[in-house]
Structures are given as structure tokens and as C-alpha cells.
Design a protein around this motif. Structure first.
Motif, PDB file in Angstrom:
ATOM      1  N   ARG A  20     -50.002   7.844 -61.510  1.00 48.90           N
ATOM      2  CA  ARG A  20     -48.734   8.061 -60.827  1.00 48.90           C
ATOM      3  C   ARG A  20     -48.331   9.522 -60.954  1.00 48.90           C
ATOM      4  NH1 ARG A  20     -45.051   2.998 -62.569  1.00 48.90           N
ATOM      5  NH2 ARG A  20     -43.500   4.223 -61.467  1.00 48.90           N
ATOM      6  N   LEU A  21     -47.889  10.083 -59.831  1.00 45.53           N
ATOM      7  CA  LEU A  21     -47.435  11.460 -59.796  1.00 45.53           C
ATOM      8  C   LEU A  21     -45.930  11.519 -59.623  1.00 45.53           C
ATOM      9  CD1 LEU A  21     -50.054  13.115 -57.411  1.00 45.53           C
ATOM     10  CD2 LEU A  21     -50.114  12.963 -59.896  1.00 45.53           C
ATOM     11  N   ALA A  22     -45.300  12.493 -60.265  1.00 48.43           N
ATOM     12  CA  ALA A  22     -43.865  12.701 -60.094  1.00 48.43           C
ATOM     13  C   ALA A  22     -43.668  14.064 -59.447  1.00 48.43           C
ATOM     14  CB  ALA A  22     -43.148  12.639 -61.433  1.00 48.43           C
ATOM     15  N   PHE A  23     -43.302  14.045 -58.168  1.00 47.62           N
ATOM     16  CA  PHE A  23     -43.019  15.279 -57.458  1.00 47.62           C
ATOM     17  C   PHE A  23     -41.584  15.688 -57.703  1.00 47.62           C
ATOM     18  CE2 PHE A  23     -46.494  16.335 -54.538  1.00 47.62           C
ATOM     19  CZ  PHE A  23     -47.280  15.222 -54.639  1.00 47.62           C
ATOM     20  N   GLY A  24     -41.383  16.949 -58.021  1.00 47.22           N
ATOM     21  CA  GLY A  24     -40.037  17.501 -58.068  1.00 47.22           C
ATOM     22  C   GLY A  24     -39.633  17.967 -56.686  1.00 47.22           C
ATOM     23  N   LYS A  25     -38.691  18.872 -56.625  1.00 48.94           N
ATOM     24  CA  LYS A  25     -38.200  19.344 -55.334  1.00 48.94           C
ATOM     25  C   LYS A  25     -38.989  20.531 -54.801  1.00 48.94           C
ATOM     26  CE  LYS A  25     -33.640  17.547 -56.358  1.00 48.94           C
ATOM     27  NZ  LYS A  25     -32.198  17.827 -56.545  1.00 48.94           N
ATOM     28  N   GLY A  26     -39.853  21.076 -55.619  1.00 47.92           N
ATOM     29  CA  GLY A  26     -40.718  22.139 -55.137  1.00 47.92           C
ATOM     30  C   GLY A  26     -40.036  23.477 -55.031  1.00 47.92           C
ATOM     31  N   ASN A  27     -40.822  24.474 -54.690  1.00 47.06           N
ATOM     32  CA  ASN A  27     -40.382  25.858 -54.568  1.00 47.06           C
ATOM     33  C   ASN A  27     -40.684  26.311 -53.144  1.00 47.06           C
ATOM     34  OD1 ASN A  27     -40.208  28.676 -54.564  1.00 47.06           O
ATOM     35  ND2 ASN A  27     -40.889  28.853 -56.686  1.00 47.06           N
ATOM     36  N   LEU A  68     -40.870  14.001 -53.007  1.00 49.46           N
ATOM     37  CA  LEU A  68     -41.612  12.789 -52.689  1.00 49.46           C
ATOM     38  C   LEU A  68     -41.407  11.757 -53.792  1.00 49.46           C
ATOM     39  CD1 LEU A  68     -43.552  15.208 -51.391  1.00 49.46           C
ATOM     40  CD2 LEU A  68     -44.979  13.240 -50.940  1.00 49.46           C
ATOM     41  N   ARG A  69     -41.164  10.537 -53.394  1.00 46.81           N
ATOM     42  CA  ARG A  69     -40.968   9.449 -54.353  1.00 46.81           C
ATOM     43  C   ARG A  69     -41.948   8.316 -54.061  1.00 46.81           C
ATOM     44  NH1 ARG A  69     -34.673   8.252 -53.880  1.00 46.81           N
ATOM     45  NH2 ARG A  69     -35.162   8.617 -51.670  1.00 46.81           N
ATOM     46  N   LEU A  70     -42.530   7.789 -55.100  1.00 49.38           N
ATOM     47  CA  LEU A  70     -43.549   6.758 -54.962  1.00 49.38           C
ATOM     48  C   LEU A  70     -42.908   5.411 -54.665  1.00 49.38           C
ATOM     49  CD1 LEU A  70     -46.590   6.052 -55.255  1.00 49.38           C
ATOM     50  CD2 LEU A  70     -46.115   5.599 -57.667  1.00 49.38           C
ATOM     51  N   ILE A  71     -43.402   4.730 -53.622  1.00 51.65           N
ATOM     52  CA  ILE A  71     -42.877   3.422 -53.235  1.00 51.65           C
ATOM     53  C   ILE A  71     -43.721   2.311 -53.865  1.00 51.65           C
ATOM     54  CG2 ILE A  71     -42.259   1.924 -51.306  1.00 51.65           C
ATOM     55  CD1 ILE A  71     -42.237   4.433 -49.527  1.00 51.65           C
ATOM     56  N   ARG A 120     -42.241   8.215 -49.965  1.00 53.83           N
ATOM     57  CA  ARG A 120     -41.280   8.637 -48.974  1.00 53.83           C
ATOM     58  C   ARG A 120     -40.736   9.997 -49.373  1.00 53.83           C
ATOM     59  NH1 ARG A 120     -35.954   5.004 -48.547  1.00 53.83           N
ATOM     60  NH2 ARG A 120     -35.215   6.896 -47.523  1.00 53.83           N
ATOM     61  N   GLN A 121     -40.402  10.790 -48.359  1.00 52.73           N
ATOM     62  CA  GLN A 121     -39.880  12.120 -48.626  1.00 52.73           C
ATOM     63  C   GLN A 121     -38.565  12.291 -47.900  1.00 52.73           C
ATOM     64  OE1 GLN A 121     -42.236  15.581 -47.359  1.00 52.73           O
ATOM     65  NE2 GLN A 121     -41.578  16.623 -49.212  1.00 52.73           N
ATOM     66  N   ASP A 122     -37.539  12.624 -48.651  1.00 50.86           N
ATOM     67  CA  ASP A 122     -36.200  12.808 -48.123  1.00 50.86           C
ATOM     68  C   ASP A 122     -35.657  14.139 -48.606  1.00 50.86           C
ATOM     69  OD1 ASP A 122     -36.261   9.590 -49.188  1.00 50.86           O
ATOM     70  OD2 ASP A 122     -35.814   9.984 -47.079  1.00 50.86           O
ATOM     71  N   PRO A 123     -34.824  14.773 -47.808  1.00 50.01           N
ATOM     72  CA  PRO A 123     -34.230  16.053 -48.229  1.00 50.01           C
ATOM     73  C   PRO A 123     -33.525  15.920 -49.573  1.00 50.01           C
ATOM     74  CG  PRO A 123     -33.770  15.624 -45.923  1.00 50.01           C
ATOM     75  CD  PRO A 123     -34.393  14.372 -46.454  1.00 50.01           C
ATOM     76  N   GLY A 124     -33.782  16.845 -50.453  1.00 44.87           N
ATOM     77  CA  GLY A 124     -33.134  16.832 -51.755  1.00 44.87           C
ATOM     78  C   GLY A 124     -33.784  15.923 -52.781  1.00 44.87           C
TER      79      GLY A 124
END
Lengths: 113, 111
Positions: free
Chosen positions: B98-105, A43-46, A36-40
Motif C-alpha cells: 500500500r502506498l500513501a500519496f501526499g499532496k505532492g510538490n 491520491l487515496r487508495l480505494i 481516487r484523486q481529488d483536489p487537496g
């Protein structure tokens, strides 16, 4: 990516209703993922799946369940939707082999009123 | 999962080379460095991946110093269509993927 499709692309529903999102891939990838992707938050894995009927939790799995009865399909279910689950949901897949990147679908925008 | 740190946003003029940096001080021996690009209303799209030194493909170059604690994505001669959010990730593709996405640029290309 051409090999992954998500349905529906948009959905509006009410709090307390069940919702199922579908991800379909034609790449014969072993691994599939729901984010899921939310502002701030980025992307977070569910949840993710490492094979048919094999699934595991991600970092934000509460309130979600998944099923994978075929290699090509990975379903995400919100048993009783809440407003906090309003988000954009992305599915991804990869082979699971060393250094093979994940490939993403174009997302489902879900609004829960 | 190793964390990454990127600038929140940057602007660049059309036609210039854009260099986007990422810090990953806790990168593990088995980790690869992967960059994704995301346009509004689309899923992240894989750009490039590397383990050490330099990697180049048809759209970008990735520079990784010897200590691997940082990396730089280089986009040559950007156009307006390169305006997007760019994510740097480090992940081991051994195990659970598993990937950990940050907030990006957020990169904005200006005419």
C-alpha cells in the motif's frame, strides 16, 4: 504506462445510477489498485487486489466494490453513485515483489450530477 | 504508513538543476523511498526509487542521507516539459504494497 488501460476515460452520469470502471493490464502483474484523486487530497487508495478473487479495502472504500475474475482485469463499481464520488480514478498494478513500483493508467474522469 | 512532507510548490528556470526535498521522519527499516511525476490528465509516472545513499538513472538522481529521514530528488537541466507535480512516497514492498500519496510538490519551470 503502455501496459495499463482504463475505460472509459470520461463519464458523466446521474446520482443513484450504477457505474463500473474497468482497468486492464497486460503485464501479468499480481497486484492491482484503484485510487481516487481529488483536489487537496492527493491520491487515496480505494481497494486493491493481490490476486484473482483476492481483494481488500483501502482507506476510502465506502460506497465502492471491486472484482477481479482474471489477472488482467480489475473492475471498480459504484453501486449507487453519489455526487461525492465525482473524481478522477486511477488504476495501478505491480508484481508485488519487493521494491517493485506501481505503474499507473491515465485515469477515468467521472462526473456525477 | 509513513508520512512524507514536501514543499507545496516551487518555481525554477529552464536549464537549471532542480532539487526537491522530502521529509520522512518515521521511515521504517523496510521502507523504500519512491518518487513519482504527474502531468495534468495523466497518471503518476515512476521516476526513481532508492533505499540509501545515491541512486541515479537517465532522468534523475536521488540522494538519501545516512539517517534516511529525508531525501532529495535532483532533476538536471530542467525543461518546460518537466513542469509537473512530484510525489515522494515511502513504502515497504513487503506485505500489502500500500502506498500513501501526499499532496505532492508542484514544480513550475519558467522560460
Amino acid at each position: 504506462d503502455a501496459g495499463i488501460t482504463q475505460s472509459p476515460r470520461h463519464k458523466v452520469t446521474e446520482t443513484g445510477t450504477p457505474v463500473t470502471l474497468r482497468c486492464h493490464q497486460t503485464e501479468n502483474h499480481r497486484y492491482m489498485y484503484w485510487y481516487r484523486q481529488d483536489p487537496g487530497h492527493g491520491l487515496r487508495l480505494i481497494h486493491y487486489s493481490y490476486g484473482v478473487k483476492d481483494t481488500d479495502k483501502g482507506e476510502v472504500s465506502d460506497g465502492y466494490s471491486v472484482s477481479r475474475s482474471k489477472t488482467e482485469d480489475f473492475l471498480l463499481t459504484l453501486e449507487s453513485a453519489t455526487s461525492s464520488q465525482t473524481s478522477v480514478y486511477f488504476c495501478a498494478s505491480n508484481t508485488g515483489d519487493s521494491n517493485q513500483p506501481q505503474h499507473f493508467g491515465d485515469g477515468t474522469r467521472l462526473s456525477i450530477l | 504508513l509513513a508520512k512524507t512532507t514536501q514543499p507545496i510548490s516551487m518555481d525554477s528556470y529552464e536549464g537549471q538543476e532542480v532539487n526537491i526535498t522530502c521529509s520522512h521522519n518515521n521511515i521504517a527499516t523496510n521502507d523504500y523511498i519512491t518518487w513519482y511525476q504527474q502531468f495534468p490528465s495523466q497518471g503518476p509516472r515512476f521516476i526513481i526509487q532508492g533505499y540509501k545513499t545515491k541512486v541515479t538513472n537517465e532522468v534523475a538522481s536521488l540522494f538519501i542521507p545516512a539517517d534516511r529521514k529525508s531525501s532529495t530528488l535532483s532533476l538536471p537541466r530542467v525543461s518546460l516539459s518537466d513542469t509537473a507535480v512530484y510525489y515522494c512516497l515511502v513504502a515497504s514492498y513487503y506485505g500489502n504494497n500500500r502506498l500513501a500519496f501526499g499532496k505532492g510538490n508542484q514544480v513550475v519551470v519558467i522560460p
